[in-house]
Design a protein around this motif. Structure first.
Motif, PDB file in Angstrom:
ATOM      1  N   GLU A 124     -47.454  44.200 102.520  1.00 39.80           N
ATOM      2  CA  GLU A 124     -48.780  44.328 103.128  1.00 39.80           C
ATOM      3  C   GLU A 124     -48.698  45.043 104.474  1.00 39.80           C
ATOM      4  O   GLU A 124     -49.578  45.843 104.817  1.00 39.80           O
ATOM      5  CB  GLU A 124     -49.432  42.957 103.289  1.00 39.80           C
ATOM      6  CG  GLU A 124     -49.907  42.363 101.989  1.00 39.80           C
ATOM      7  CD  GLU A 124     -50.442  40.959 102.140  1.00 39.80           C
ATOM      8  OE1 GLU A 124     -51.469  40.665 101.511  1.00 39.80           O
ATOM      9  OE2 GLU A 124     -49.833  40.143 102.867  1.00 39.80           O
ATOM     10  N   LEU A 125     -47.658  44.782 105.229  1.00 34.53           N
ATOM     11  CA  LEU A 125     -47.461  45.500 106.493  1.00 34.53           C
ATOM     12  C   LEU A 125     -47.227  46.987 106.227  1.00 34.53           C
ATOM     13  O   LEU A 125     -47.733  47.844 106.953  1.00 34.53           O
ATOM     14  CB  LEU A 125     -46.307  44.883 107.284  1.00 34.53           C
ATOM     15  CG  LEU A 125     -46.591  43.493 107.864  1.00 34.53           C
ATOM     16  CD1 LEU A 125     -45.302  42.788 108.236  1.00 34.53           C
ATOM     17  CD2 LEU A 125     -47.527  43.583 109.048  1.00 34.53           C
ATOM     18  N   GLU A 126     -46.478  47.290 105.173  1.00 30.14           N
ATOM     19  CA  GLU A 126     -46.276  48.688 104.787  1.00 30.14           C
ATOM     20  C   GLU A 126     -47.597  49.336 104.370  1.00 30.14           C
ATOM     21  O   GLU A 126     -47.854  50.485 104.698  1.00 30.14           O
ATOM     22  CB  GLU A 126     -45.280  48.785 103.634  1.00 30.14           C
ATOM     23  CG  GLU A 126     -43.851  48.623 104.040  1.00 30.14           C
ATOM     24  CD  GLU A 126     -42.907  48.942 102.891  1.00 30.14           C
ATOM     25  OE1 GLU A 126     -43.169  48.504 101.745  1.00 30.14           O
ATOM     26  OE2 GLU A 126     -41.938  49.670 103.145  1.00 30.14           O
ATOM     27  N   TYR A 127     -48.431  48.597 103.640  1.00 28.06           N
ATOM     28  CA  TYR A 127     -49.734  49.127 103.222  1.00 28.06           C
ATOM     29  C   TYR A 127     -50.599  49.477 104.431  1.00 28.06           C
ATOM     30  O   TYR A 127     -51.266  50.511 104.454  1.00 28.06           O
ATOM     31  CB  TYR A 127     -50.499  48.117 102.365  1.00 28.06           C
ATOM     32  CG  TYR A 127     -49.882  47.722 101.059  1.00 28.06           C
ATOM     33  CD1 TYR A 127     -49.026  48.565 100.352  1.00 28.06           C
ATOM     34  CD2 TYR A 127     -50.160  46.479 100.501  1.00 28.06           C
ATOM     35  CE1 TYR A 127     -48.478  48.176  99.141  1.00 28.06           C
ATOM     36  CE2 TYR A 127     -49.624  46.080  99.285  1.00 28.06           C
ATOM     37  CZ  TYR A 127     -48.776  46.929  98.610  1.00 28.06           C
ATOM     38  OH  TYR A 127     -48.237  46.541  97.418  1.00 28.06           O
ATOM     39  N   LEU A 128     -50.600  48.600 105.438  1.00 27.94           N
ATOM     40  CA  LEU A 128     -51.375  48.879 106.657  1.00 27.94           C
ATOM     41  C   LEU A 128     -50.853  50.120 107.358  1.00 27.94           C
ATOM     42  O   LEU A 128     -51.634  50.973 107.810  1.00 27.94           O
ATOM     43  CB  LEU A 128     -51.328  47.688 107.613  1.00 27.94           C
ATOM     44  CG  LEU A 128     -52.278  46.545 107.338  1.00 27.94           C
ATOM     45  CD1 LEU A 128     -51.985  45.377 108.275  1.00 27.94           C
ATOM     46  CD2 LEU A 128     -53.724  46.983 107.477  1.00 27.94           C
TER      47      LEU A 128
END
Length: 156
Positions: free
Chosen positions: A64-68
């Motif tokens: 999710e951090l990568e998606y952001l």
């Protein structure tokens, strides 16, 4: 730096969070928060902001951090908003980088962070019938994502 109580407390909280990880994938984000928040000369992070960002890192998965980060990188090219053909282009790149993930579902879930919000553009509104013709759906960044990006998502 050893005399800086805020840094020492931040380091201790970060170490505690890292110790609870099941693997080391998010360590770089915790490290970015410490380095960018306390060890840069620009803008020292407040204790409250540090705690909020630490909690966000804890609550989000590495992916999710990568998606952001991926969204921030692409939306910056279009003034923080991905809609119409920009959303379509982004969706294709997303699916190439993160196969078997539904782009709309991913960002719908990430709205909970407050860093992004859904945008629905309408083509026309008919007064007599009360109908809306939806032209496009996409997402835009909120102002706080820039600060989170500077403190957590990217290295200095």
């Amino acid at each position: 730096m050893v005399n800086d109580v805020e840094f020492i407390m931040g380091f201790a909280k970060t170490k505690n969070a890292v110790d609870k990880l099941s693997n080391g994938d998010k360590v770089k984000f915790y490290g970015n928060l410490l380095v960018n928040g306390y060890l840069n000369d620009k803008d020292k992070i407040s204790v409250d902001e540090f705690d909020e960002y630490l909690e966000l890192i804890n609550s989000l998965s590495y992916r999710e951090l990568e998606y952001l980060s991926f969204f921030k990188e692409h939306s910056d090219k279009h003034r923080g908003i991905l809609i119409y053909q920009h959303w379509e282009e982004f969706s294709k790149e997303f699916e190439n980088k993160f196969p078997k993930r539904d782009v709309y579902f991913v960002y719908k879930r990430l709205e909970r962070t407050g860093f992004i919000s859904e945008v629905t553009e309408t083509e026309s509104v008919e007064e007599n019938t009360g109908s809306l013709d939806i032209d496009s759906i996409g997402y835009k960044t909120e102002s706080e994502l820039s600060r989170f990006n500077e403190m957590v998502l990217k290295n200095i």
